[in-house]
Design an enzyme around this catalytic site. Structure first.
Site, PDB file in Angstrom:
ATOM      1  N   GLU A   1      27.378  38.875  54.436  1.00 53.47           N
ATOM      2  CA  GLU A   1      28.244  39.994  54.841  1.00 53.47           C
ATOM      3  C   GLU A   1      27.654  40.746  56.035  1.00 53.47           C
ATOM      4  O   GLU A   1      26.475  41.140  56.023  1.00 53.47           O
ATOM      5  CB  GLU A   1      28.444  40.966  53.661  1.00 53.47           C
ATOM      6  CG  GLU A   1      29.311  42.166  54.038  1.00 53.47           C
ATOM      7  CD  GLU A   1      29.938  42.897  52.878  1.00 53.47           C
ATOM      8  OE1 GLU A   1      29.772  42.468  51.719  1.00 53.47           O
ATOM      9  OE2 GLU A   1      30.603  43.925  53.145  1.00 53.47           O
TER      10      GLU A   1
ATOM     11  N   ASP B   1      33.372  44.347  43.085  1.00 53.91           N
ATOM     12  CA  ASP B   1      33.155  45.758  42.734  1.00 53.91           C
ATOM     13  C   ASP B   1      33.681  46.662  43.859  1.00 53.91           C
ATOM     14  O   ASP B   1      33.652  47.890  43.745  1.00 53.91           O
ATOM     15  CB  ASP B   1      31.692  46.047  42.379  1.00 53.91           C
ATOM     16  CG  ASP B   1      30.720  45.778  43.513  1.00 53.91           C
ATOM     17  OD1 ASP B   1      31.150  45.303  44.580  1.00 53.91           O
ATOM     18  OD2 ASP B   1      29.511  46.044  43.330  1.00 53.91           O
ATOM     19  N   SER B   2      34.217  46.042  44.927  1.00 54.76           N
ATOM     20  CA  SER B   2      34.949  46.809  45.943  1.00 54.76           C
ATOM     21  C   SER B   2      36.135  47.530  45.304  1.00 54.76           C
ATOM     22  O   SER B   2      36.733  48.417  45.912  1.00 54.76           O
ATOM     23  CB  SER B   2      35.452  45.887  47.053  1.00 54.76           C
ATOM     24  OG  SER B   2      36.137  44.770  46.518  1.00 54.76           O
TER      25      SER B   2
HETATM   26  O1  KIV Z   1      33.080  43.573  46.199  1.00 58.59           O
HETATM   27  C1  KIV Z   1      33.565  42.826  47.052  1.00 58.59           C
HETATM   28  O2  KIV Z   1      34.773  42.798  47.287  1.00 58.59           O
HETATM   29  C2  KIV Z   1      32.645  41.945  47.773  1.00 58.59           C
HETATM   30  C3  KIV Z   1      33.193  41.124  48.898  1.00 58.59           C
HETATM   31  C4  KIV Z   1      33.774  41.912  49.963  1.00 58.59           C
HETATM   32  C5  KIV Z   1      32.244  40.106  49.380  1.00 58.59           C
HETATM   33  O3  KIV Z   1      31.501  41.878  47.452  1.00 58.59           O
END
Ligand code: KIV
Length: 264
Positions: free
Chosen positions: A181, A44-45
């Site tokens: 994280e 969701d990044s």
């Molecule tokens: O949403 C994302 O990209 C993540 C990772 C960075 C672990 O949760």
């Protein structure tokens, strides 16, 4: 070799480190897959790196389904794991199950949920229904406002103990792996040694069973905000800028197109 959830878990027992990255579309998923990366997270990044927002909080289920379909279409060998977006699993177990199932129908092989104790019962239900779950503890971006920013977690002994307990709870609930994280390396090592499932670190030091980075950070494409734990392995933004400036110049001075690029 096609990566499966059992194979992913086996990597830890075999002492093999796991490389994971995010991807959000078919083009990059194909490249990541061809590079032999074991697993792709449709993170969701994408709210931040694709949509240009400050947080991941407004990413919707529909958006996650759309991006999951694109990634799953071209990832042939990598395990595709999709993030459950904010509010898709917190409200009730029923909603968590329905939304996780939809992500599997879109092509993911597993889902990832953020949080420890409060979501352990969701994890148990999904796993009982045949949906593999990756946990995510430490600095969980969906809780950014609770932290007051994207800050390292688990520095105070009490918080570190809570994270140790969360890791055990998620393992007991049936999670097949855990993202750690932005936590101190020593804490990540303790957690990694205390669970039988692979830990995947991002800003969690070298002792995890694997590492994940956001693809655009790794490729040097996203420079709005570069956390300390990011190592750019390429400088694609600089390359893209150079290419685009050259194209503009050549259009302006009629150096492009030439005979080679023209039809007769
Ligand atoms: O949403 C994302 O990209 C993540 C990772 C960075 C672990 O949760």
């Amino acid at each position: 070799m096609v990566m499966t959830v059992p194979e992913f878990k086996h990597a830890k027992r075999a002492g093999r480190k796991i490389a994971m990255v995010t991807a959000y579309d078919a083009l990059f998923a194909r490249i990541v897959d061809q590079a032999g990366i074991e697993a792709i997270l449709v993170g969701d990044s994408l709210g931040i790196v694709v949509q240009g927002k400050d947080t991941t909080l407004s990413v919707t289920m529909e958006e996650m389904l759309y991006h999951t379909e694109m990634v799953a279409r071209t990832a042939r060998r990598a395990l595709v794991i999709s993030d459950m977006p904010f509010l898709s699993y917190q409200v009730s177990i029923e909603e968590a199950l329905r939304n996780a199932g939809r992500l599997l129908q879109a092509g993911a092989a597993a889902v990832k949920l953020e949080g420890g104790r409060p979501i352990a019962n969701r994890v148990r239900t999904l796993v009982e229904c045949g949906i593999p779950v990756m946990g995510h503890i430490g600095m969980t971006p969906q809780a950014v406002h609770q932290y007051g920013g994207y800050k390292v977690q688990g520095k105070a002994p009490m918080h570190a103990d809570n994270l140790r307990a969360d890791a055990k709870l998620l393992e007991e609930a049936g999670a097949f792996s855990l993202v750690l994280e932005a936590v101190p390396s020593d804490l990540a090592r303790d957690i990694t040694e205390s669970v039988s499932i692979p830990t995947i670190g991002i800003g969690a030091g070298p002792y995890c069973d694997g590492q994940i980075l956001v693809l655009y950070d790794l490729l040097g494409l996203f420079d709005e905000f570069v956390p300390k734990f990011v190592k750019p392995y390429a400088h694609l933004k600089a390359d893209a800028l150079q290419a685009l400036r050259r194209f503009k110049e050549e259009v302006e001075c009629v150096k492009f197109p030439t005979e080679t690029e023209s039809y007769h």
